[in-house]
Motif scaffolding. Structure first.
Motif, short mmCIF file in Angstrom:
data_model
loop_
_atom_site.label_atom_id
_atom_site.label_comp_id
_atom_site.label_asym_id
_atom_site.label_seq_id
_atom_site.Cartn_x
_atom_site.Cartn_y
_atom_site.Cartn_z
N ALA A 155 -6.76 -5.55 -7.55
CA ALA A 155 -7.69 -6.14 -6.75
C ALA A 155 -8.86 -5.45 -6.21
N LEU A 156 -8.58 -4.24 -5.70
CA LEU A 156 -9.65 -3.26 -5.25
C LEU A 156 -10.64 -2.87 -6.44
N LEU A 157 -9.91 -2.71 -7.35
CA LEU A 157 -10.72 -2.23 -8.70
C LEU A 157 -11.58 -3.25 -9.12
N TYR A 158 -11.32 -4.55 -9.28
CA TYR A 158 -12.13 -6.01 -9.28
C TYR A 158 -13.19 -5.80 -8.34
N LEU A 159 -12.96 -5.58 -7.16
CA LEU A 159 -13.87 -5.75 -6.06
C LEU A 159 -14.93 -4.69 -6.35
N LEU A 160 -14.54 -3.56 -6.52
CA LEU A 160 -15.36 -2.53 -6.82
C LEU A 160 -16.43 -2.60 -7.65
N MET A 219 -2.45 -4.86 -5.53
CA MET A 219 -3.60 -4.66 -4.53
C MET A 219 -4.70 -3.66 -5.17
N MET A 220 -4.01 -2.56 -6.02
CA MET A 220 -4.99 -1.59 -6.60
C MET A 220 -5.80 -2.26 -7.47
N ALA A 242 0.99 -1.22 -0.04
CA ALA A 242 -0.03 -0.01 -0.10
C ALA A 242 0.80 1.27 0.00
N THR A 249 2.03 -3.11 -4.66
CA THR A 249 0.86 -2.32 -4.55
C THR A 249 -0.10 -2.03 -5.93
N TRP A 267 -1.86 6.47 -11.28
CA TRP A 267 -3.07 7.13 -10.95
C TRP A 267 -2.99 8.22 -12.40
#
Length: 267
Positions: free
Chosen positions: A242-247, A239-240, A46, A236, A55
């Motif tokens: 993975a978070l976007l997939y979950l979103l 992890m980003m 992170a 990192t 980004w």
């Protein structure tokens, strides 16, 4: 202790079992929190500096491409699945073709199917798939999606009451008219939840498009994160991703549950 549990009613034993599971889970979480090296975890998984470099490309390029590839493959695959399902239900030589097609592409890993359309087909037949690597990847996902959705749609067609067919025939409708105007619309309504679930699976399978190759502007989410991982030697980016997939997947999974409850005839 065993004798005490045996003397309890079944509902009480179940309650004790659940409480024990919760207790073990809480103990495990506490141990992880206490033992873990949080500064190192934060630096490796992170890191805000690494995240800032990704980004907004991870959203404007990677996530956008992932959604576009998924939507295109799902629409084309669903149309193919409807055709295959109708042919399979109809039977005859075309029905056997549909069965062979479905079993073939359900039995082959999606990665190999994408590889075949990206490299084997162009070499074997001296043709280029429209859209290059991206087109080959979408075509591979379309074929796989078509094979899986065909079985989902077939189950929906067969779930429609036979009385619907008889009523349509009594009105003078042909078999084709009965299928496309009466049976198929009802069958598609029945399979909305599993089709939504198939979309979620396809979203994750879009990560397999890396095998076909990609340019900077055509990378999907996993390829974008993997390449960033190689450049930064930091996890990192994964992890980003993975978070976007979950979103995207968590709201869709919630929607599937809501649709299943709403369309359940027993409710």
């Amino acid at each position: 202790m065993v004798a005490l549990l045996s003397s309890l009613k079944p509902t009480a034993r179940q309650r004790v079992g659940r409480l024990s599971s919760y207790l073990v889970g809480i103990i495990f979480v506490v141990l992880v929190i206490v033992v873990a090296d949080w500064p190192t975890i934060a630096k490796q998984f992170a890191n805000p500096e690494v995240a800032a470099k990704m980004w907004p490309g991870i959203v404007t390029i990677a996530l956008r491409n992932t959604l576009l590839y998924t939507i295109a493959s799902f629409i084309l695959g669903s149309l193919l699945g409807i055709l295959l399902a109708v042919l399979k239900v109809a039977g005859g030589p075309l029905g056997w073709f549909a069965i062979g097609f479905i079993e073939l592409f359900r039995g082959i890993p999606a990665l190999l199917t994408i590889f075949a359309f990206a490299f084997v087909v162009p070499i074997a037949f001296n043709v280029q798939v429209p859209g290059g690597a991206v087109g080959a990847g979408i075509l591979g996902l379309t074929v796989v999606t078509g094979a899986y959705t065909a079985e989902i749609i077939r189950s929906g067609i067969e779930a429609v009451s036979p009385g619907q067919r008889e009523a349509a025939r009594s009105l003078g409708m042909t078999s084709g008219q009965t299928m496309f105007w009466i049976i198929l619309p009802q069958g598609l309504r029945i399979v909305i939840p599993p089709m939504t679930n198939e979309f979620v699976m396809l979203l994750k399978d879009s990560s397999l498009l890396f095998i076909a190759g990609a340019t900077v502007q055509s990378k999907e989410l996993t390829t974008f994160a993997r390449d960033s991982l190689s450049q930064t030697a930091n996890a990192t980016p994964l992890m980003m991703a993975a978070l976007l997939y979950l979103l995207v997947t968590l709201p869709l999974t919630w929607l599937v549950g809501r649709l299943e409850k709403r369309l359940d005839p027993k409710r």
